[in-house]
Scaffold this active site. Structure first.
Site, PDB file in Angstrom:
ATOM      1  N   ALA A  56       0.856  -1.188   0.000  1.00 46.09           N
ATOM      2  CA  ALA A  56       0.000   0.000   0.000  1.00 46.09           C
ATOM      3  C   ALA A  56       0.891   1.237   0.000  1.00 46.09           C
ATOM      4  O   ALA A  56       2.081   1.162   0.277  1.00 46.09           O
ATOM      5  CB  ALA A  56      -0.924   0.008   1.215  1.00 46.09           C
ATOM      6  N   LYS A  57       0.303   2.367  -0.306  1.00 41.45           N
ATOM      7  CA  LYS A  57       1.018   3.646  -0.231  1.00 41.45           C
ATOM      8  C   LYS A  57      -0.020   4.750  -0.225  1.00 41.45           C
ATOM      9  O   LYS A  57      -1.104   4.597  -0.797  1.00 41.45           O
ATOM     10  CB  LYS A  57       1.950   3.829  -1.435  1.00 41.45           C
ATOM     11  CG  LYS A  57       3.143   4.717  -1.151  1.00 41.45           C
ATOM     12  CD  LYS A  57       4.186   3.998  -0.313  1.00 41.45           C
ATOM     13  CE  LYS A  57       5.471   4.799  -0.208  1.00 41.45           C
ATOM     14  NZ  LYS A  57       6.535   4.026   0.461  1.00 41.45           N
TER      15      LYS A  57
END
Length: 440
Positions: A122-123
């Protein structure tokens, strides 16, 4: 920004030029498709991995210190969770975009898989210049951001961490905001916190430490003793400074370092332990250059010139896309170790490979951050603190094991280090997808 590729576009056939710089998403997809050619993996799995599972976009109203209200945009891209909860940083930067978050979330999927951690990728981030905010404004922005993304994060769902423009204090505010709404203290919702509220010893310096470990192992592989190795480091933040200091401690000669304003070069070596990192004292390299100007063989140089120094090891540890098709032919280093995320464009990577310059990819080199985040997550879940010595020992073991896994793939398949990293990562992610199947 170039447009997002649609599923029926073959990104490997797209001519990437530096007149139209590739986005993080484009680079990640190009790397995925190239890795897929080395493996017998179904097209459906590759197609699924080109796209994030979800991208959350939120609006964040912020009351400024003067009473006015500004509106900011925040993102959280969640790429793949087949191997475990989503994991990845949150950055505060004016250049944050949806596509950047998606591309970086893909890299986090591969990074966690390369390290064999039970996480997906994720980011996220907020489109804001953190330097424009006071400390109180930053705290209010952070707490409201957590409130907006709270339904999609959690210690078994998605676990944010620090990134560009954020730090342990940011993580403490995120954790507190989440915990207050949940009615109990939940330290495992984020990592990279101050140790006093559940953070791990050794977390801040972990990415730089892993860069140093990987540099040491790679130099040994190419029969270059550290005592004979010269190193140039672009970027003297947490990653670059900690890598430089540790390599110097192990016997290497650091001959060049830089910050956002430029750098210094001394072929006789720079005493990097005397220069504060950017986190400790912003633009300290610039002040060091001004103070030491004219001393011995020390000279000033630009960030672009630093990349082209004739050194044994080049560590780009600042920002992405600094080694491009325009300057790849001018790179004189024998080995490139990627400290930053995505410092080498796809086109530049091909040029360096053709020139016989090994590039150790970011998804291995700077993976110390997510690895010690994993240690922190375990400590939070078990409510048991590890000593700094144990963290260093565990990180050493994990990094050397991962590096050896890539080395075996490089030797057996005669591929580049980046291809080896993606082969290892993609094999693990694809196997997990195959085992779990497709929800109807």
């Amino acid at each position: 920004m170039a447009p997002e590729l649609t599923p029926d576009e073959s990104s490997t056939n797209r001519q990437v030029t530096d007149d139209e710089p590739e986005t993080a998403l484009e680079t990640a997809r190009l790397q995925l498709e190239r890795a897929a050619t080395h493996l017998d993996i179904g097209d459906s799995v590759i197609e699924r991995l080109k796209h994030p599972a979800k991208v959350h976009e939120v609006t964040i109203p912020l009351e400024r210190d003067d009473g006015s209200v500004d509106i900011y945009t925040g993102y959280r891209a969640q790429h793949d969770s087949v191997r475990g909860p989503y994991k990845g940083g949150l950055r505060y930067h004016p250049g944050v975009t949806r596509d950047e978050c998606v591309g970086l979330s893909m890299w986090m999927t591969w990074k966690c898989a390369v390290m064999d951690l039970p996480f997906g990728g994720a980011k996220g981030g907020v489109v804001v210049d953190p330097k424009s905010l006071s400390t109180d404004e930053t705290e209010r922005l952070t707490r409201r951001f957590m409130q907006e993304i709270r339904p999609v994060v959690g210690p078994t769902m998605d676990i944010p961490a620090p990134d560009m423009g954020t730090d342990p204090a940011t993580m403490a505010w995120l954790m507190d905001a989440y915990s207050m709404q949940e009615g109990e203290t939940i330290p495992g919702v984020v990592t990279g916190k101050p140790p006093v509220v559940g953070g791990s010893a050794g977390r801040e310096e972990a990415p730089g430490r892993s860069v140093a470990i990987v540099t040491r192992e790679t130099c040994q592989y190419y029969d270059c003793p550290l005592a004979d190795v010269t190193v140039a480091v672009q970027g003297f933040g947490s990653v670059g400074a900690n890598a430089a200091r540790l390599l110097e401690e192990w016997g290497a000669t650091v001959v060049a370092v830089s910050d956002v304003n430029g750098g210094v070069h001394d072929p006789d070596g720079i005493a990097v332990e005397t220069i504060p990192s950017h986190d400790e004292e912003p633009e300290a390299v610039t002040r060091y250059a001004e103070t030491a100007a004219g001393t011995g063989s020390l000279t000033r140089l630009s960030n672009a010139d630093l990349l082209e120094l004739d050194v044994d090891v080049l560590i780009p540890a600042a920002v992405g896309n600094v080694i491009t098709a325009d300057n790849a032919d001018a790179i004189e280093a024998d080995i490139v170790i990627e400290g930053a995320n995505g410092p080498t464009t796809f086109g530049a990577d091909a040029i360096l490979e053709e020139r016989g310059i090994p590039v150790i990819p970011d998804i291995l080199a700077n993976a110390g951050g997510v690895t010690v985040s994993y240690f922190e997550w375990l400590q939070d879940i078990n409510r048991r603190t590890w000593s700094l010595e144990r963290v260093h020992e565990e990180l050493e073991t994990e990094m050397v094991d991962a590096w050896n896994g890539l080395r075996e793939t490089v030797d057996e398949r005669d591929v580049s280090w980046r291809d080896a990293a993606y082969i290892v990562a993609l094999s693990r992610v694809a196997a997990a997808h195959d085992a779990r199947g497709l929800w109807p």
